[in-house]
Motif scaffolding. Structure first.
Motif, PDB file in Angstrom:
ATOM      1  N   GLN A  80     -53.137 -89.299   1.796  1.00  0.00           N
ATOM      2  CA  GLN A  80     -53.156 -88.702   0.703  1.00  0.00           C
ATOM      3  C   GLN A  80     -51.799 -87.718   1.180  1.00  0.00           C
ATOM      4  O   GLN A  80     -52.043 -86.711   2.011  1.00  0.00           O
ATOM      5  CB  GLN A  80     -54.127 -88.016  -0.025  1.00  0.00           C
ATOM      6  CG  GLN A  80     -54.770 -88.918  -0.321  1.00  0.00           C
ATOM      7  CD  GLN A  80     -54.755 -90.262  -1.316  1.00  0.00           C
ATOM      8  OE1 GLN A  80     -54.155 -89.770  -2.596  1.00  0.00           O
ATOM      9  NE2 GLN A  80     -54.927 -91.257  -0.876  1.00  0.00           N
ATOM     10  N   ARG A  81     -50.996 -86.943  -0.021  1.00  0.00           N
ATOM     11  CA  ARG A  81     -50.349 -86.100   0.103  1.00  0.00           C
ATOM     12  C   ARG A  81     -49.887 -84.962  -0.670  1.00  0.00           C
ATOM     13  O   ARG A  81     -49.817 -85.816  -2.138  1.00  0.00           O
ATOM     14  CB  ARG A  81     -48.498 -86.910   0.654  1.00  0.00           C
ATOM     15  CG  ARG A  81     -47.498 -85.278   1.173  1.00  0.00           C
ATOM     16  CD  ARG A  81     -46.120 -85.802   1.180  1.00  0.00           C
ATOM     17  NE  ARG A  81     -46.221 -87.075   3.060  1.00  0.00           N
ATOM     18  CZ  ARG A  81     -45.917 -86.536   3.865  1.00  0.00           C
ATOM     19  NH1 ARG A  81     -45.835 -85.488   4.331  1.00  0.00           N
ATOM     20  NH2 ARG A  81     -46.372 -87.618   5.184  1.00  0.00           N
ATOM     21  N   LYS A  82     -49.610 -84.158  -0.766  1.00  0.00           N
ATOM     22  CA  LYS A  82     -49.944 -83.165  -1.741  1.00  0.00           C
ATOM     23  C   LYS A  82     -49.041 -82.031  -1.696  1.00  0.00           C
ATOM     24  O   LYS A  82     -49.541 -81.263  -0.451  1.00  0.00           O
ATOM     25  CB  LYS A  82     -51.601 -82.760  -2.550  1.00  0.00           C
ATOM     26  CG  LYS A  82     -51.368 -81.276  -2.557  1.00  0.00           C
ATOM     27  CD  LYS A  82     -50.878 -82.361  -4.668  1.00  0.00           C
ATOM     28  CE  LYS A  82     -51.172 -80.845  -5.773  1.00  0.00           C
ATOM     29  NZ  LYS A  82     -51.160 -81.025  -6.542  1.00  0.00           N
ATOM     30  N   GLN A  83     -47.986 -81.715  -2.361  1.00  0.00           N
ATOM     31  CA  GLN A  83     -46.957 -80.531  -2.061  1.00  0.00           C
ATOM     32  C   GLN A  83     -47.234 -79.198  -2.874  1.00  0.00           C
ATOM     33  O   GLN A  83     -47.212 -79.935  -4.342  1.00  0.00           O
ATOM     34  CB  GLN A  83     -45.557 -80.662  -2.523  1.00  0.00           C
ATOM     35  CG  GLN A  83     -45.023 -79.436  -2.013  1.00  0.00           C
ATOM     36  CD  GLN A  83     -43.381 -80.089  -2.243  1.00  0.00           C
ATOM     37  OE1 GLN A  83     -43.396 -81.218  -2.583  1.00  0.00           O
ATOM     38  NE2 GLN A  83     -42.300 -78.939  -2.259  1.00  0.00           N
ATOM     39  N   TYR A  84     -48.118 -78.537  -2.436  1.00  0.00           N
ATOM     40  CA  TYR A  84     -48.617 -76.983  -3.201  1.00  0.00           C
ATOM     41  C   TYR A  84     -47.801 -76.139  -4.105  1.00  0.00           C
ATOM     42  O   TYR A  84     -46.576 -76.145  -2.882  1.00  0.00           O
ATOM     43  CB  TYR A  84     -49.515 -76.223  -3.254  1.00  0.00           C
ATOM     44  CG  TYR A  84     -51.164 -76.863  -2.783  1.00  0.00           C
ATOM     45  CD1 TYR A  84     -52.084 -76.734  -3.811  1.00  0.00           C
ATOM     46  CD2 TYR A  84     -50.947 -77.676  -1.171  1.00  0.00           C
ATOM     47  CE1 TYR A  84     -53.071 -77.680  -4.142  1.00  0.00           C
ATOM     48  CE2 TYR A  84     -52.545 -78.364  -1.626  1.00  0.00           C
ATOM     49  CZ  TYR A  84     -53.411 -78.247  -2.627  1.00  0.00           C
ATOM     50  OH  TYR A  84     -54.640 -79.173  -2.812  1.00  0.00           O
ATOM     51  N   GLU A  85     -47.965 -76.111  -5.186  1.00  0.00           N
ATOM     52  CA  GLU A  85     -46.466 -74.470  -5.400  1.00  0.00           C
ATOM     53  C   GLU A  85     -46.869 -73.512  -4.873  1.00  0.00           C
ATOM     54  O   GLU A  85     -48.042 -73.237  -3.826  1.00  0.00           O
ATOM     55  CB  GLU A  85     -46.907 -74.440  -7.271  1.00  0.00           C
ATOM     56  CG  GLU A  85     -46.834 -75.322  -7.819  1.00  0.00           C
ATOM     57  CD  GLU A  85     -46.967 -75.307  -9.778  1.00  0.00           C
ATOM     58  OE1 GLU A  85     -47.474 -73.544  -9.653  1.00  0.00           O
ATOM     59  OE2 GLU A  85     -46.940 -75.892 -10.255  1.00  0.00           O
ATOM     60  N   THR A 102     -47.097 -77.999   2.440  1.00  0.00           N
ATOM     61  CA  THR A 102     -47.049 -79.612   2.117  1.00  0.00           C
ATOM     62  C   THR A 102     -48.378 -80.082   2.541  1.00  0.00           C
ATOM     63  O   THR A 102     -48.287 -80.396   4.208  1.00  0.00           O
ATOM     64  CB  THR A 102     -46.169 -79.935   2.301  1.00  0.00           C
ATOM     65  OG1 THR A 102     -44.823 -79.399   1.527  1.00  0.00           O
ATOM     66  CG2 THR A 102     -46.278 -81.545   2.022  1.00  0.00           C
ATOM     67  N   ALA A 104     -50.957 -83.675   4.761  1.00  0.00           N
ATOM     68  CA  ALA A 104     -51.059 -84.963   4.055  1.00  0.00           C
ATOM     69  C   ALA A 104     -52.126 -85.188   4.989  1.00  0.00           C
ATOM     70  O   ALA A 104     -52.841 -84.499   6.249  1.00  0.00           O
ATOM     71  CB  ALA A 104     -50.262 -85.422   5.022  1.00  0.00           C
ATOM     72  N   LYS A 124     -57.888 -85.744  -7.242  1.00  0.00           N
ATOM     73  CA  LYS A 124     -57.197 -84.490  -7.628  1.00  0.00           C
ATOM     74  C   LYS A 124     -57.656 -83.667  -8.048  1.00  0.00           C
ATOM     75  O   LYS A 124     -56.943 -82.210  -8.041  1.00  0.00           O
ATOM     76  CB  LYS A 124     -56.541 -85.474  -9.639  1.00  0.00           C
ATOM     77  CG  LYS A 124     -55.292 -87.260  -9.096  1.00  0.00           C
ATOM     78  CD  LYS A 124     -54.629 -86.661  -7.969  1.00  0.00           C
ATOM     79  CE  LYS A 124     -53.472 -87.564  -7.736  1.00  0.00           C
ATOM     80  NZ  LYS A 124     -52.412 -87.517  -7.120  1.00  0.00           N
ATOM     81  N   GLU A 127     -57.878 -81.997  -5.037  1.00  0.00           N
ATOM     82  CA  GLU A 127     -56.822 -80.816  -4.086  1.00  0.00           C
ATOM     83  C   GLU A 127     -56.988 -79.986  -5.343  1.00  0.00           C
ATOM     84  O   GLU A 127     -56.023 -78.714  -4.447  1.00  0.00           O
ATOM     85  CB  GLU A 127     -55.707 -82.238  -4.490  1.00  0.00           C
ATOM     86  CG  GLU A 127     -55.471 -83.282  -3.473  1.00  0.00           C
ATOM     87  CD  GLU A 127     -54.477 -84.322  -4.107  1.00  0.00           C
ATOM     88  OE1 GLU A 127     -54.680 -85.569  -2.704  1.00  0.00           O
ATOM     89  OE2 GLU A 127     -53.976 -84.306  -5.099  1.00  0.00           O
ATOM     90  N   GLU A 128     -56.975 -79.867  -6.184  1.00  0.00           N
ATOM     91  CA  GLU A 128     -56.142 -78.947  -7.073  1.00  0.00           C
ATOM     92  C   GLU A 128     -57.664 -77.287  -6.683  1.00  0.00           C
ATOM     93  O   GLU A 128     -57.750 -76.523  -7.469  1.00  0.00           O
ATOM     94  CB  GLU A 128     -56.497 -79.203  -8.351  1.00  0.00           C
ATOM     95  CG  GLU A 128     -54.699 -79.419  -8.970  1.00  0.00           C
ATOM     96  CD  GLU A 128     -53.923 -79.234  -7.995  1.00  0.00           C
ATOM     97  OE1 GLU A 128     -54.089 -77.673  -7.874  1.00  0.00           O
ATOM     98  OE2 GLU A 128     -52.937 -79.431  -7.993  1.00  0.00           O
ATOM     99  N   ARG A 132     -57.380 -76.826  -1.803  1.00  0.00           N
ATOM    100  CA  ARG A 132     -56.082 -75.794  -2.237  1.00  0.00           C
ATOM    101  C   ARG A 132     -56.391 -74.149  -2.235  1.00  0.00           C
ATOM    102  O   ARG A 132     -55.995 -72.931  -1.890  1.00  0.00           O
ATOM    103  CB  ARG A 132     -55.789 -75.677  -3.919  1.00  0.00           C
ATOM    104  CG  ARG A 132     -54.784 -74.553  -3.684  1.00  0.00           C
ATOM    105  CD  ARG A 132     -54.982 -74.746  -5.864  1.00  0.00           C
ATOM    106  NE  ARG A 132     -53.847 -73.900  -6.005  1.00  0.00           N
ATOM    107  CZ  ARG A 132     -54.070 -72.684  -5.820  1.00  0.00           C
ATOM    108  NH1 ARG A 132     -54.513 -71.782  -6.263  1.00  0.00           N
ATOM    109  NH2 ARG A 132     -52.368 -71.537  -6.635  1.00  0.00           N
TER     110      ARG A 132
END
Length: 288
Positions: A80-85, A102, A104, A124, A127-128, A132
């Protein structure tokens, strides 16, 4: 005739009803967990506190269950890949840096039951939530060990420290970090100082290069002057040597011939012992 038709229709109705019940049963009581996922079968409620949170275990393929008391939850096992603010964290000297991470990652199938038992949410939400929080905590803890200047000068070390701390916290929960990158933005005041420093360095390098260029040009000019002087000396020495050689090679006959060529035809006169002028040509002719 109607009686015979009813006799045939009744078994067909029963068969159709059975088939319909089987289809409904498959739809409600069966699910498929594909090769890129791990399924967790769990009880919707459990009165036994030692029942591992109601989780029976992992499952794959066709899974049958009782939809009234049991359910199946799935987690993806591929990356899974996630780019955060932007995250805002303080350095040791209270300067505010902005981080844009970012990540992975993938879920360890062996820890899927533990993750579900503890969090009971999907990817999801993880991730949040938990992931995070781990990223922010890794940034905050590591940034407090660096001053503004040292953080900018040691970005690679800072990112390595952040990743090591993040991997440690996530791996303990069953998450495997594949990649982790950060875009680090320093405060505007520090950026201005960095720009001024770079400008000063470039100016100093330019001045140093100009001095070196002037020194090189001066050395070239000196070398040319020395070369010209040596060339003139060599030429003068050569001419002097030539003149000496020519002078030494001249014989008395050549000198006399040169004198004859330059003679105007008049004989020189000398004064005799009695004070009378004598003509050298007559003296030569008489032999006296």
């Amino acid at each position: 005739m109607n009686i015979k038709n009813n006799q045939y229709l009744r078994p067909l109705s029963i068969v159709a009803g059975i088939i319909l019940c089987i289809i409904v049963l498959f739809t409600v009581c069966c699910t498929v967990v594909d090769s890129g996922e791990v399924g967790i079968r769990f009880h919707k409620w459990s009165l036994n506190e030692q029942d591992y949170g109601g989780v029976e275990g992992t499952c794959k393929g066709w899974v049958f269950y009782n939809p009234i008391t049991t359910n199946v939850f799935t987690y993806p096992t591929f990356t899974q890949r996630k780019q955060y603010e932007t995250f805002s964290v303080n350095a040791k000297d209270a300067s505010l840096f902005e981080m844009d991470p970012t990540i992975a990652y993938r879920i360890n199938p062996d820890k899927a039951c533990d993750i579900f038992t503890k969090y009971r949410v999907g990817v999801k939400e993880l991730e949040e939530g938990y992931i995070r929080t781990c990223i922010y905590e890794a940034y905050r803890t590591c940034a407090n060990q660096y001053t503004s200047d040292s953080l900018m000068s040691n970005r690679a070390n800072f990112e390595r420290d952040v990743r090591a701390r993040l991997e440690k916290s996530l791996m303990a929960e069953g998450f495997l970090v594949e990649e982790f990158t950060s875009k680090i933005t320093p405060p505007s005041s520090l950026l201005s100082m960095i720009d001024a420093k770079n400008t000063a360095i470039q100016s100093a390098l330019k001045a140093e290069n100009e001095v070196k260029e002037a020194e090189a040009n001066a050395k070239i000019a000196v070398a040319k002057a020395e070369g010209n002087a040596k060339a003139m000396k060599i030429k003068a020495d050569a001419e002097a040597y030539y003149n000496r050689t020519i002078a030494a090679s001249l014989s008395p006959m050549i000198v006399q011939e040169d004198m004859i060529e330059k003679w105007d035809g008049k004989m020189p006169q000398i004064v005799g012992g009695n004070g009378m002028m004598l003509d050298i040509s007559k003296v030569i002719g008489t032999g006296k």
